[in-house]
Scaffold this motif. Structure first.
Motif, mmCIF file in Angstrom:
data_model
loop_
_atom_site.group_PDB
_atom_site.id
_atom_site.type_symbol
_atom_site.label_atom_id
_atom_site.label_comp_id
_atom_site.label_asym_id
_atom_site.label_seq_id
_atom_site.Cartn_x
_atom_site.Cartn_y
_atom_site.Cartn_z
ATOM 1 N N ILE A 176 0.867 -1.200 0.000
ATOM 2 C CA ILE A 176 0.000 0.000 0.000
ATOM 3 C C ILE A 176 0.894 1.237 0.000
ATOM 4 C CG2 ILE A 176 -1.732 1.326 1.273
ATOM 5 C CD1 ILE A 176 -2.812 -1.291 2.405
ATOM 6 N N GLY A 214 7.219 2.278 -0.350
ATOM 7 C CA GLY A 214 6.437 1.241 -1.026
ATOM 8 C C GLY A 214 6.951 0.898 -2.415
ATOM 9 N N LYS A 272 -2.237 7.759 -7.059
ATOM 10 C CA LYS A 272 -1.715 8.804 -7.949
ATOM 11 C C LYS A 272 -1.034 8.184 -9.168
ATOM 12 C CE LYS A 272 -0.411 11.593 -3.947
ATOM 13 N NZ LYS A 272 0.686 11.588 -2.975
ATOM 14 N N PHE A 285 3.541 10.615 -9.213
ATOM 15 C CA PHE A 285 3.971 10.871 -7.834
ATOM 16 C C PHE A 285 4.994 12.001 -7.871
ATOM 17 C CE2 PHE A 285 6.986 10.180 -4.335
ATOM 18 C CZ PHE A 285 6.127 10.067 -3.250
ATOM 19 N N SER A 343 3.075 1.472 3.448
ATOM 20 C CA SER A 343 3.987 2.630 3.408
ATOM 21 C C SER A 343 3.215 3.877 2.969
ATOM 22 C CB SER A 343 5.157 2.341 2.450
ATOM 23 O OG SER A 343 6.152 3.344 2.559
ATOM 24 N N PRO A 344 2.250 4.308 3.796
ATOM 25 C CA PRO A 344 1.333 5.372 3.359
ATOM 26 C C PRO A 344 1.826 6.781 3.664
ATOM 27 C CG PRO A 344 0.613 4.542 5.479
ATOM 28 C CD PRO A 344 1.899 3.810 5.139
ATOM 29 N N TYR A 395 3.728 19.825 2.368
ATOM 30 C CA TYR A 395 4.518 18.745 2.964
ATOM 31 C C TYR A 395 4.141 17.393 2.378
ATOM 32 C CZ TYR A 395 8.427 19.103 6.027
ATOM 33 O OH TYR A 395 9.730 19.176 6.492
ATOM 34 N N ARG A 412 13.659 24.790 3.041
ATOM 35 C CA ARG A 412 12.609 25.594 2.398
ATOM 36 C C ARG A 412 12.871 27.076 2.619
ATOM 37 N NH1 ARG A 412 6.667 23.612 3.225
ATOM 38 N NH2 ARG A 412 7.461 22.213 1.628
ATOM 39 N N ASP A 438 7.901 6.771 6.664
ATOM 40 C CA ASP A 438 7.578 7.758 7.696
ATOM 41 C C ASP A 438 6.614 7.205 8.747
ATOM 42 O OD1 ASP A 438 9.099 9.542 6.266
ATOM 43 O OD2 ASP A 438 7.415 10.748 5.542
ATOM 44 N N PHE A 489 15.204 8.674 1.827
ATOM 45 C CA PHE A 489 16.321 7.726 1.761
ATOM 46 C C PHE A 489 16.097 6.613 2.787
ATOM 47 C CE2 PHE A 489 21.180 7.734 0.866
ATOM 48 C CZ PHE A 489 21.215 6.346 0.895
#
Ligand code: FAD
Length: 396
Positions: A8, A14, A36, A39, A104-105, A130, A170, A291, A303
């Motif tokens: 996922i 992912g 998507k 990406f 891995s959402p 973000y 940023r 994340d 990474f």
């Protein structure tokens, strides 16, 4: 029977896992669910804000994963997981069976943590940018439209959050744009923390490249925001009300919604995992990477997510073969660009101990504070090379 692995999320974690599963064992059936078609990578999205790249430069697709690696890519999103039955239900209603599931959402935002802020405010007035894509484009458009002499407010969250150096890179690249096009403007970073990633290196770069343009306020000097007013374009801190012409609110975060809904998170809002296999300690058979997971000393970076994607691929293959997965080594490097020829980095190699994933002492480190111009220029070149390599490794 053929082992069925469902993944996922087709981001850094992912897509790496899906590709490396098929590369390492082409007999596996690997299905990647990602809504998507294109990406946009968060890495280099700050470069778009600084006018150094455009949106096409950070666009990745799934054509190679499908055509060259035989990953079954389904353009849909997972709406629920049944861990007991081993099934994922998609938004379309389709149900997929898995032997092992990789989740891995990425992140979700805690919308209710700042009074006056909401998903709709972020989509129209105060973008977080973000998650790269329309949010990046909106923030970029606002910067282009701002008058010379305007104030940009950047409001990062407390730890832990995606890409610890991200808000400060940023600020740097927005300053690069403003210095060239709108030099009377100002950037104020309102930070609920008392320190931030690569702080000494960033501050040194700001003084050199953008003297007087970037002001950082810590929690002790009024950096913590509690409220926003989208109509008035203001934020409220413990020290008063601050007005911005462009306001970038980066809200507090937690694991992506599907992970929360599937009960994969603990009280922290992130997913506890076995550090060898990244298998959830809550639901066996489901591995969480990127994340969304709690990966000890590793930061929430692309990474790191990709490194974890490869480790989970190797672990799952061994588990499918009835073997014991080998304890991994994991790596991370985060480059940040302060100006076009001025890069800095932090790197680490990680191993497993009884305390979980820890950095191997002396394995990495920071760009030295006394790095000369050639060194800093070389790091900017390495940053470009890093991006080209990692997107090729994952989606190419
Ligand atoms: P993501 O890459 O976000 O992928 C998650 C994917 O899951 C998304 O495509 C999403 O559509 C999909 N998804 C979510 N829910 C579902 C669902 N229910 N069904 C199906 N699909 C779903 N990292 C670096 O290493 N270097 C950098 O220079 C760097 N710069 C950054 C700069 C910025 C401004 C930001 C914001 C981040 C940066 N990062 C960088 C961090 C990096 O982007 C993340 O750490 C990384 O994307 C995490 O990978 P992931 O797989 O966990 O999540």
């Amino acid at each position: 029977a053929q082992n069925r692995i469902v993944v996922i999320g087709g981001g850094f974690g992912g897509a790496s896992a899906a590709k490396y599963l098929r590369k390492l064992d082409p007999s596996l059936s690997v299905t990647l669910i990602e809504p998507k078609a294109t990406f946009y990578t968060c890495p280099f999205s700050n470069w778009v804000l600084g006018g150094l790249k455009n949106m096409e430069d950070i666009a990745q697709t799934y054509t190679v994963l499908k055509n060259r690696y035989g990953v079954n890519v389904i353009a849909d999103s997972a709406s629920s997981i049944d861990a007991a039955k081993g099934t994922v239900t998609l938004k379309s209603g389709k149900v997929l069976n898995y032997d092992r599931l990789i989740v891995s959402p990425g992140i979700d935002f805690k919308w209710n943590s700042i009074e006056g802020y909401s998903e709709s405010v972020s989509n129209t007035k105060m973008p977080h940018a973000y998650e790269a894509g329309p949010q990046t484009a909106l923030l970029h458009k606002q910067l282009l439209a701002m008058n010379d002499g305007g104030t940009v407010l950047i409001c990062p969250p407390a730890n832990p959050f995606r890409c610890p150096p991200g808000p400060y890179e940023r600020a740097s690249l927005v300053a690069h744009y403003l210095k060239e096009k709108k030099p009377k403007s100002k950037i104020i970073i309102l930070d609920p923390k008392d320190k931030f990633s690569k702080q000494g290196l960033f501050k040194k770069g700001w003084e050199k490249l953008y003297p007087g343009m970037i002001e950082w306020r810590s929690v002790a000097t009024g950096g913590k925001i509690s409220k926003v007013d989208a109509a008035a374009m203001t934020v409220t801190t413990d020290f008063g009300v601050e007005k911005g012409d462009v306001i970038n609110i980066i809200p507090p975060q937690q694991a992506g919604k599907i992970a929360v809904d599937a009960g994969l998170t603990d009280a922290s809002g992130w997913c506890p995992v076995n550090p060898i296999t990244f298998e959830s300690t809550i639901h066996p058979g489901i591995h969480v990477i990127g994340d969304a997971c709690i990966a000890g000393a590793m930061p929430k970076s692309g990474f790191a997510a990709s490194s974890q994607g490869k480790v989970v691929a190797a672990s799952i293959i061994r588990l499918c073969q009835g073997k014991v997965p080998a304890p991994p080594s994991l790596v991370n490097t985060c480059y940040s660009l302060i100006g076009p020829g001025y890069g800095v980095s932090v790197a680490g190699v990680y191993k497993l101990t009884s305390a979980g994933i820890v950095e191997i002492p002396g394995s990495g480190g920071l760009t030295p504070m006394d790095a000369d111009d050639d060194h800093l220029n070389e790091e900017a070149t390495f940053a470009r090379g890093w991006y080209n390599n990692i997107v090729q490794d994952i989606w190419g």
